[in-house]
Design a protein around this motif. Structure first.
Motif, PDB file in Angstrom:
ATOM      1  N   UNK A  76       5.175  -7.216  11.400  1.00  0.00           N
ATOM      2  CA  UNK A  76       6.154  -8.363  11.359  1.00  0.00           C
ATOM      3  C   UNK A  76       6.328  -8.756   9.765  1.00  0.00           C
ATOM      4  N   UNK A  77       5.574  -8.556   9.078  1.00  0.00           N
ATOM      5  CA  UNK A  77       5.392  -8.677   7.411  1.00  0.00           C
ATOM      6  C   UNK A  77       6.151  -7.889   6.785  1.00  0.00           C
ATOM      7  N   UNK A  78       7.241  -8.222   6.180  1.00  0.00           N
ATOM      8  CA  UNK A  78       8.172  -7.280   5.411  1.00  0.00           C
ATOM      9  C   UNK A  78       8.281  -7.863   4.086  1.00  0.00           C
ATOM     10  N   UNK A  79       7.825  -7.138   2.938  1.00  0.00           N
ATOM     11  CA  UNK A  79       7.972  -7.359   1.522  1.00  0.00           C
ATOM     12  C   UNK A  79       7.610  -6.324   0.693  1.00  0.00           C
ATOM     13  N   UNK A  84       5.383  -2.821   8.655  1.00  0.00           N
ATOM     14  CA  UNK A  84       4.550  -1.882   9.653  1.00  0.00           C
ATOM     15  C   UNK A  84       2.878  -1.659   9.344  1.00  0.00           C
ATOM     16  N   UNK A  85       2.264  -2.788   9.376  1.00  0.00           N
ATOM     17  CA  UNK A  85       0.828  -2.812   9.084  1.00  0.00           C
ATOM     18  C   UNK A  85      -0.168  -2.021  10.087  1.00  0.00           C
ATOM     19  N   UNK A  86       0.253  -2.042  11.165  1.00  0.00           N
ATOM     20  CA  UNK A  86      -0.767  -1.769  12.285  1.00  0.00           C
ATOM     21  C   UNK A  86      -0.004  -0.878  13.299  1.00  0.00           C
ATOM     22  N   UNK A  87      -0.694   0.497  13.986  1.00  0.00           N
ATOM     23  CA  UNK A  87      -0.139   1.013  14.936  1.00  0.00           C
ATOM     24  C   UNK A  87      -1.380   1.240  15.800  1.00  0.00           C
ATOM     25  N   UNK A  88      -1.291   1.410  17.141  1.00  0.00           N
ATOM     26  CA  UNK A  88      -2.463   1.917  18.147  1.00  0.00           C
ATOM     27  C   UNK A  88      -2.595   3.287  17.991  1.00  0.00           C
ATOM     28  N   UNK A  89      -3.804   3.708  17.704  1.00  0.00           N
ATOM     29  CA  UNK A  89      -4.114   4.925  17.816  1.00  0.00           C
ATOM     30  C   UNK A  89      -4.098   5.585  19.119  1.00  0.00           C
ATOM     31  N   UNK A 188      -3.793 -19.917  17.365  1.00  0.00           N
ATOM     32  CA  UNK A 188      -2.672 -19.704  16.122  1.00  0.00           C
ATOM     33  C   UNK A 188      -2.555 -18.411  16.174  1.00  0.00           C
ATOM     34  N   UNK A 189      -1.313 -18.047  16.773  1.00  0.00           N
ATOM     35  CA  UNK A 189      -0.782 -16.735  17.014  1.00  0.00           C
ATOM     36  C   UNK A 189       0.243 -16.563  16.227  1.00  0.00           C
ATOM     37  N   UNK A 190       0.715 -17.220  15.382  1.00  0.00           N
ATOM     38  CA  UNK A 190       1.943 -17.186  14.201  1.00  0.00           C
ATOM     39  C   UNK A 190       1.382 -17.128  12.828  1.00  0.00           C
ATOM     40  N   UNK A 191       1.680 -16.285  11.919  1.00  0.00           N
ATOM     41  CA  UNK A 191       1.507 -16.393  10.522  1.00  0.00           C
ATOM     42  C   UNK A 191       2.075 -17.454   9.868  1.00  0.00           C
ATOM     43  N   UNK A 192       1.216 -18.036   8.785  1.00  0.00           N
ATOM     44  CA  UNK A 192       1.818 -19.055   8.085  1.00  0.00           C
ATOM     45  C   UNK A 192       2.276 -18.671   6.940  1.00  0.00           C
ATOM     46  N   UNK A 193       3.271 -19.076   6.296  1.00  0.00           N
ATOM     47  CA  UNK A 193       3.542 -18.439   4.818  1.00  0.00           C
ATOM     48  C   UNK A 193       2.535 -18.063   3.673  1.00  0.00           C
ATOM     49  N   UNK A 194       1.382 -18.894   3.979  1.00  0.00           N
ATOM     50  CA  UNK A 194       0.257 -18.366   3.158  1.00  0.00           C
ATOM     51  C   UNK A 194      -0.252 -17.254   3.469  1.00  0.00           C
ATOM     52  N   UNK A 195      -0.419 -16.732   4.934  1.00  0.00           N
ATOM     53  CA  UNK A 195      -0.999 -15.519   5.263  1.00  0.00           C
ATOM     54  C   UNK A 195       0.146 -14.535   4.851  1.00  0.00           C
ATOM     55  N   UNK A 196       1.458 -14.692   5.060  1.00  0.00           N
ATOM     56  CA  UNK A 196       2.319 -13.672   4.625  1.00  0.00           C
ATOM     57  C   UNK A 196       2.245 -13.478   3.070  1.00  0.00           C
ATOM     58  N   UNK A 201       0.817  -9.833  -1.534  1.00  0.00           N
ATOM     59  CA  UNK A 201      -0.109  -9.917  -2.692  1.00  0.00           C
ATOM     60  C   UNK A 201      -1.120  -8.633  -2.583  1.00  0.00           C
ATOM     61  N   UNK A 202      -1.515  -8.383  -1.532  1.00  0.00           N
ATOM     62  CA  UNK A 202      -2.281  -6.993  -1.352  1.00  0.00           C
ATOM     63  C   UNK A 202      -1.721  -5.779  -1.630  1.00  0.00           C
ATOM     64  N   UNK A 203      -0.532  -5.739  -0.820  1.00  0.00           N
ATOM     65  CA  UNK A 203       0.467  -4.546  -0.650  1.00  0.00           C
ATOM     66  C   UNK A 203       1.697  -4.562  -1.607  1.00  0.00           C
ATOM     67  N   UNK A 204       1.776  -5.560  -2.517  1.00  0.00           N
ATOM     68  CA  UNK A 204       3.143  -5.389  -3.212  1.00  0.00           C
ATOM     69  C   UNK A 204       2.826  -5.844  -4.843  1.00  0.00           C
ATOM     70  N   UNK A 205       1.366  -5.454  -5.060  1.00  0.00           N
ATOM     71  CA  UNK A 205       0.953  -5.567  -6.505  1.00  0.00           C
ATOM     72  C   UNK A 205       0.031  -4.492  -6.877  1.00  0.00           C
ATOM     73  N   UNK A 206      -0.359  -4.289  -8.116  1.00  0.00           N
ATOM     74  CA  UNK A 206      -1.523  -3.188  -8.420  1.00  0.00           C
ATOM     75  C   UNK A 206      -2.493  -3.532  -7.562  1.00  0.00           C
ATOM     76  N   UNK A 207      -3.308  -2.718  -6.943  1.00  0.00           N
ATOM     77  CA  UNK A 207      -4.815  -2.493  -6.473  1.00  0.00           C
ATOM     78  C   UNK A 207      -5.591  -2.367  -7.188  1.00  0.00           C
ATOM     79  N   UNK A 208      -5.739  -1.680  -8.287  1.00  0.00           N
ATOM     80  CA  UNK A 208      -7.135  -1.427  -8.725  1.00  0.00           C
ATOM     81  C   UNK A 208      -7.144  -2.372  -9.972  1.00  0.00           C
ATOM     82  N   UNK A 209      -7.499  -3.508  -9.739  1.00  0.00           N
ATOM     83  CA  UNK A 209      -7.758  -4.646 -10.584  1.00  0.00           C
ATOM     84  C   UNK A 209      -9.289  -4.896 -10.783  1.00  0.00           C
TER      85      UNK A 209
END
Length: 268
Positions: A76-79, A84-89, A188-196, A201-209
């Protein structure tokens, strides 16, 4: 109170504000995982496929429902391009993340109930394979009210999937990615803004730093230095300069008065 003394009082007050700001905790204290050579851990593409390899004894449906809900929460995190982070195989389909329940021979110590092992490229940080292990000798729960001697399975899976996606532990105490969970702890089954913010930060910024390069911080909530904080810093710096200038004028005036007792300092 003459002008020079007023300036000195203002300088002292501004320095107090400056020191206070320097000890103010950051709004977001997440950490992003790093490879051996400092690249940010990340999947090259999402969603990542997840499989529950072995069921959890004593839990309805073997824990599949808890895993699906945890996956849906992160998805449910969108940025930026993240959605769509995970799906069941599916059956017979390769899964980059496998969740295994260890019945015997737990190798991570008595204090650890779950462990995530991330295999990644040490140069680029691209995640190749993830194994999440759960200690079956613990009591696990999938009900709304967690028993005093049990761990909430969905909370733990939500935490471990965060590691699987490239997050480390957060310094915040109320977030999913904090370290440590005791039996009977409220779920704790809901994400905090810190988690989001961490996931973004991982998927909306350059990865190879690399470690020797400046890090890039993505903050979906706005600038890291807020306008009030920037103003306070600027005011403090300006006040220091004004204080030094006032002190020099006052020193020169005193020297002039000593050499000519009949004169009147210009800033009296």
């Amino acid at each position: 109170m003459n002008r020079a003394r007023a300036v000195l009082v203002f300088v002292r007050a501004s320095l107090g504000v400056l020191v206070g700001l320097s000890f103010t905790p950051k709004a977001e204290a997440y950490e992003t995982g790093r490879s051996e050579y400092g690249a940010r851990l990340h999947f090259p593409s999402l969603p990542a496929r997840v499989r529950l390899a072995t069921p959890m004894p004593g839990v309805s449906d073997g824990g599949r429902g808890a895993l699906r809900r945890a996956m849906a929460t992160w998805s449910g995190v969108v940025c930026g391009s993240l959605g769509g982070s995970f799906v069941e195989a599916n059956a017979g389909e390769d899964a980059s993340i496998e969740v295994r329940v260890v019945i015997s021979g737990w190798r991570h110590g008595a204090a650890i109930a779950a462990h995530t092992d991330v295999e990644s490229d040490k140069w680029t940080g691209e995640i190749r394979r993830v194994e999440i292990e759960l200690d079956a000798t613990r009591r696990w729960s999938d009900v709304e009210r967690v028993p005093a001697d049990a761990l909430d399975l969905e909370t733990v899976l939500l935490h471990e999937l965060g590691h699987a996606a490239g997050l480390a532990h957060s310094g915040q105490t109320t977030v999913v990615m904090r370290a440590g969970l005791k039996p009977g702890h409220a779920a704790r089954r809901a994400l905090d803004p810190d988690d989001v913010a961490g996931m973004c930060a991982v998927y909306a910024a350059p990865a190879s730093i690399r470690k020797d390069e400046p890090s890039v911080r993505t903050d979906p909530g706005g600038s890291f230095v807020s306008a009030p904080r920037a103003f306070a810093f600027s005011a403090a710096i300006g006040a220091i300069g004004a204080g030094i200038f006032g002190w020099r004028r006052r020193r020169n005036a005193r020297a002039l008065k000593r050499s000519d007792p009949g004169s009147t300092p210009a800033d009296a």
